[in-house]
Design a protein around this motif. Sequence first.
Motif, mmCIF file in Angstrom:
data_model
loop_
_atom_site.group_PDB
_atom_site.id
_atom_site.type_symbol
_atom_site.label_atom_id
_atom_site.label_comp_id
_atom_site.label_asym_id
_atom_site.label_seq_id
_atom_site.Cartn_x
_atom_site.Cartn_y
_atom_site.Cartn_z
ATOM 1 N N VAL A 91 0.742 -1.175 0.100
ATOM 2 C CA VAL A 91 0.035 -0.006 0.109
ATOM 3 C C VAL A 91 0.801 1.252 0.190
ATOM 4 O O VAL A 91 2.020 1.215 0.251
ATOM 5 N N LYS A 92 0.457 2.214 -0.594
ATOM 6 C CA LYS A 92 0.990 3.787 -0.427
ATOM 7 C C LYS A 92 0.489 4.514 0.775
ATOM 8 O O LYS A 92 -0.878 4.283 1.294
ATOM 9 N N ASP A 109 -3.435 5.437 1.193
ATOM 10 C CA ASP A 109 -4.237 4.204 0.617
ATOM 11 C C ASP A 109 -5.613 3.872 1.395
ATOM 12 O O ASP A 109 -5.222 3.693 2.883
ATOM 13 N N ARG A 149 -6.720 4.743 6.817
ATOM 14 C CA ARG A 149 -5.788 4.781 5.867
ATOM 15 C C ARG A 149 -4.469 4.271 6.246
ATOM 16 O O ARG A 149 -4.286 4.178 7.418
ATOM 17 N N ASP A 156 4.067 3.963 3.317
ATOM 18 C CA ASP A 156 4.239 2.909 2.431
ATOM 19 C C ASP A 156 4.715 1.850 2.952
ATOM 20 O O ASP A 156 5.600 1.736 3.853
#
Length: 365
Positions: free
Chosen positions: A100-101, A104, A176, A180
Amino acid sequence: MRILAKKPYLLAIILSVSLVVWLVSGQFNKASASRENTEKTPATLLKAEPLNVRVREQQAEPTTRELVLSGRTAPLRVSKLRAEIEARVIELPVERGERVKQGDIIAKLAVNDRPQRITQAQALVKQYEADYAAKKDLANKGYQAQLNLTEVLASLESAKAQLKQAQIALENTVIRAPFDGMLETRPIEIGDYVGIGDAIAEVVDESKFLILTDVTELERTQLKVGMSVNVMLITGQIVTGKIRLAALQATTATRTFAIEIEIPNPDKKLVAGMSATLNIATDNVMAHQVSSSLLVLDDSGVLGVKAVNDKNQVVFYPAKFARANATGIWLTELPEKIRFITVGQGFVRAGDEVIPVPEDQISKL
């Protein structure tokens, strides 16, 4: 004979006396023989001849002292995400093991009536703002008491706080990624009801890793933050890192100090828990490079090497290691010029006189 037949006790006495005389004469003969052999043995035969030993003369060379440690890999950052509101899980766009970034969406929770609460709080704020403006105008003209104006202002600030809380609660329905990384765990599924503090997911930062190790009190004095470290992983990969933490307090149970080395992970191949060997250069010293086959134990069980001094006597030196690798070991705190015993060290002791035979002479024969 008739007398002995009539008096048998006389025969017993005679036999006893004869036996005693025979035993005494035997001991006397042994003592005499021993004295004769001692007198015949030359004093020179009692002293052992010096043994021949092979030696190699060597000069100390400058080298870098290294501290070799064992450690294990660990992620630099691990974020455990938890619910900050009570709601039902309605969406999970990311599966476990996916990368994931930052920002995200990992999970969505039901908003329920939270938008309506925001609308209600906004209306209340507008009402109090208008009321405060009107009463402030009257107070400036002298028609309104200052006390009433303060009460309206307090109500306005309370309404603003309620609006802010409603907005935060709505934002908390969306969880979220904080940075990263990889979604390591996610113990919830769609339809689950979560409460405040319940686990949602765990995100692991893969950009950098740590090597964790522990050192003794003496080793800790040789280390400081920022020192370069060569790391060999169990896979054979070699990376270079730096010390980011050198603990100031020892652990109570082991009396050791925690050390953390930060290393890069650009190809995302490192995983937590891998074994690693650390080589840390500490200072420059004079040392002798020798083969590990020269190491022996003395009578006290101390590991070291044997050498021959100027008087051709055997000297034992305890091993003080500067560094070690596949090509040999480097020993410090030895004479700058020394003659190591390379063959025969197992047959002589410290203080023995020997006949040293240089290796280069043997090779010429």
